[in-house]
Scaffold this motif. Structure first.
Motif, PDB file in Angstrom:
ATOM      1  N   GLU A  49       0.824  -1.203   0.000  1.00 43.92           N
ATOM      2  CA  GLU A  49       0.000   0.000   0.000  1.00 43.92           C
ATOM      3  C   GLU A  49       0.862   1.258   0.000  1.00 43.92           C
ATOM      4  O   GLU A  49       1.927   1.292   0.582  1.00 43.92           O
ATOM      5  CB  GLU A  49      -0.890   0.043   1.239  1.00 43.92           C
ATOM      6  CG  GLU A  49      -1.938  -1.015   1.288  1.00 43.92           C
ATOM      7  CD  GLU A  49      -2.804  -0.877   2.518  1.00 43.92           C
ATOM      8  OE1 GLU A  49      -2.731   0.169   3.187  1.00 43.92           O
ATOM      9  OE2 GLU A  49      -3.547  -1.804   2.809  1.00 43.92           O
ATOM     10  N   GLU A  52      -0.683   7.285   0.867  1.00 45.84           N
ATOM     11  CA  GLU A  52      -1.950   7.996   0.702  1.00 45.84           C
ATOM     12  C   GLU A  52      -3.125   7.066   0.993  1.00 45.84           C
ATOM     13  O   GLU A  52      -4.077   7.438   1.659  1.00 45.84           O
ATOM     14  CB  GLU A  52      -2.100   8.573  -0.706  1.00 45.84           C
ATOM     15  CG  GLU A  52      -1.096   9.627  -1.065  1.00 45.84           C
ATOM     16  CD  GLU A  52       0.157   9.060  -1.714  1.00 45.84           C
ATOM     17  OE1 GLU A  52       0.112   7.939  -2.250  1.00 45.84           O
ATOM     18  OE2 GLU A  52       1.190   9.719  -1.663  1.00 45.84           O
ATOM     19  N   SER A  53      -3.063   5.832   0.447  1.00 44.62           N
ATOM     20  CA  SER A  53      -4.184   4.933   0.660  1.00 44.62           C
ATOM     21  C   SER A  53      -4.251   4.484   2.116  1.00 44.62           C
ATOM     22  O   SER A  53      -5.330   4.299   2.655  1.00 44.62           O
ATOM     23  CB  SER A  53      -4.091   3.726  -0.268  1.00 44.62           C
ATOM     24  OG  SER A  53      -2.927   2.974   0.037  1.00 44.62           O
ATOM     25  N   SER A  54      -3.102   4.301   2.765  1.00 46.14           N
ATOM     26  CA  SER A  54      -3.133   3.896   4.167  1.00 46.14           C
ATOM     27  C   SER A  54      -3.654   5.034   5.047  1.00 46.14           C
ATOM     28  O   SER A  54      -4.326   4.782   6.043  1.00 46.14           O
ATOM     29  CB  SER A  54      -1.756   3.443   4.629  1.00 46.14           C
ATOM     30  OG  SER A  54      -0.842   4.506   4.579  1.00 46.14           O
ATOM     31  N   ALA A  55      -3.356   6.277   4.681  1.00 48.95           N
ATOM     32  CA  ALA A  55      -3.875   7.408   5.450  1.00 48.95           C
ATOM     33  C   ALA A  55      -5.389   7.493   5.313  1.00 48.95           C
ATOM     34  O   ALA A  55      -6.097   7.727   6.297  1.00 48.95           O
ATOM     35  CB  ALA A  55      -3.219   8.706   5.004  1.00 48.95           C
ATOM     36  N   SER A  56      -5.901   7.300   4.091  1.00 43.60           N
ATOM     37  CA  SER A  56      -7.344   7.356   3.900  1.00 43.60           C
ATOM     38  C   SER A  56      -8.018   6.180   4.587  1.00 43.60           C
ATOM     39  O   SER A  56      -9.119   6.317   5.115  1.00 43.60           O
ATOM     40  CB  SER A  56      -7.694   7.397   2.415  1.00 43.60           C
ATOM     41  OG  SER A  56      -7.283   6.202   1.786  1.00 43.60           O
ATOM     42  N   LEU A  57      -7.355   5.023   4.596  1.00 48.61           N
ATOM     43  CA  LEU A  57      -7.927   3.881   5.297  1.00 48.61           C
ATOM     44  C   LEU A  57      -7.950   4.109   6.803  1.00 48.61           C
ATOM     45  O   LEU A  57      -8.890   3.688   7.478  1.00 48.61           O
ATOM     46  CB  LEU A  57      -7.139   2.613   4.965  1.00 48.61           C
ATOM     47  CG  LEU A  57      -7.334   2.046   3.561  1.00 48.61           C
ATOM     48  CD1 LEU A  57      -6.437   0.836   3.346  1.00 48.61           C
ATOM     49  CD2 LEU A  57      -8.779   1.675   3.317  1.00 48.61           C
ATOM     50  N   SER A  58      -6.931   4.784   7.331  1.00 46.74           N
ATOM     51  CA  SER A  58      -6.928   5.043   8.767  1.00 46.74           C
ATOM     52  C   SER A  58      -8.046   6.015   9.137  1.00 46.74           C
ATOM     53  O   SER A  58      -8.629   5.896  10.211  1.00 46.74           O
ATOM     54  CB  SER A  58      -5.574   5.573   9.217  1.00 46.74           C
ATOM     55  OG  SER A  58      -5.338   6.854   8.681  1.00 46.74           O
ATOM     56  N   ILE A  59      -8.344   6.963   8.272  1.00 44.91           N
ATOM     57  CA  ILE A  59      -9.451   7.887   8.534  1.00 44.91           C
ATOM     58  C   ILE A  59     -10.777   7.132   8.516  1.00 44.91           C
ATOM     59  O   ILE A  59     -11.629   7.320   9.388  1.00 44.91           O
ATOM     60  CB  ILE A  59      -9.449   9.045   7.518  1.00 44.91           C
ATOM     61  CG1 ILE A  59      -8.228   9.934   7.742  1.00 44.91           C
ATOM     62  CG2 ILE A  59     -10.734   9.848   7.606  1.00 44.91           C
ATOM     63  CD1 ILE A  59      -8.037  11.004   6.703  1.00 44.91           C
ATOM     64  N   VAL A  60     -10.935   6.238   7.533  1.00 42.46           N
ATOM     65  CA  VAL A  60     -12.167   5.452   7.458  1.00 42.46           C
ATOM     66  C   VAL A  60     -12.305   4.564   8.692  1.00 42.46           C
ATOM     67  O   VAL A  60     -13.384   4.454   9.280  1.00 42.46           O
ATOM     68  CB  VAL A  60     -12.186   4.602   6.160  1.00 42.46           C
ATOM     69  CG1 VAL A  60     -13.324   3.603   6.172  1.00 42.46           C
ATOM     70  CG2 VAL A  60     -12.276   5.504   4.947  1.00 42.46           C
ATOM     71  N   LYS A 137      -1.529  17.515  10.584  1.00 44.52           N
ATOM     72  CA  LYS A 137      -1.555  16.222  11.278  1.00 44.52           C
ATOM     73  C   LYS A 137      -2.077  16.372  12.700  1.00 44.52           C
ATOM     74  O   LYS A 137      -2.857  15.546  13.169  1.00 44.52           O
ATOM     75  CB  LYS A 137      -0.166  15.604  11.299  1.00 44.52           C
ATOM     76  CG  LYS A 137       0.260  15.051   9.956  1.00 44.52           C
ATOM     77  CD  LYS A 137       1.653  14.463  10.038  1.00 44.52           C
ATOM     78  CE  LYS A 137       2.128  13.987   8.682  1.00 44.52           C
ATOM     79  NZ  LYS A 137       3.493  13.454   8.722  1.00 44.52           N
TER      80      LYS A 137
END
Length: 146
Positions: A49, A52-60, A137
């Motif tokens: 990953e 960017e995708s891991s950051a968006s996944l952490s927000i979700v 952040k």
């Protein structure tokens, strides 16, 4: 790692002023690894990953945790509805202000000045950009309760 070797001849895309249909391009012959003479080798790697995708996944995941941990889900739904009403109302206020004669030009000038200051303050130099990222952040962490 997955590797694909293909013999891709370059068909003309225009024949007598007409374009070749996409169906024809899909039927290109693929070569095997044995007859790799005069072919283009394409190696495709699957990676992990991206940040960017891991950051968006952490927000979700954070939002899901807030929803699962909440005892008063009706209040959360009401808060979401209130946010939608606020967006709708602000759009109508902006439309009403836009119809006034001098105010849109003055607000546009203020916006240009603020944007110029923001670029000068936070985006021009690398240490200032890093400071901005730290502020963002910290704000996201405060909002999500991390």
């Amino acid at each position: 790692m997955a590797s694909i070797y293909a013999n891709l001849p370059s068909p003309p895309l225009l024949v007598h002023g007409k374009r070749i249909p996409f169906r024809t391009l899909q039927k290109l012959p693929l070569s095997t690894i044995k007859d790799r003479q005069n072919c283009v080798a394409v190696a495709v790697k699957a990676t992990g990953e991206s940040s960017e995708s891991s950051a968006s996944l952490s927000i979700v995941k954070s939002v899901q945790n807030i929803w699962d941990d909440s005892e008063d889900r009706l209040a959360l739904v009401g808060l979401g509805f209130a946010a939608l009403v606020a967006v709708w109302a602000s759009a109508n206020v902006i439309t009403a202000v836009d119809k006034l004669p001098v105010v849109p030009s003055a607000l546009e000038f203020v916006g240009i000045l603020y944007s110029s200051w923001f670029v000068y303050r936070y985006l021009l130099l690398k240490p200032n950009r890093e400071e901005l990222f730290q502020i963002i952040k910290k704000s996201v962490g405060d909002i999500l309760g991390q």
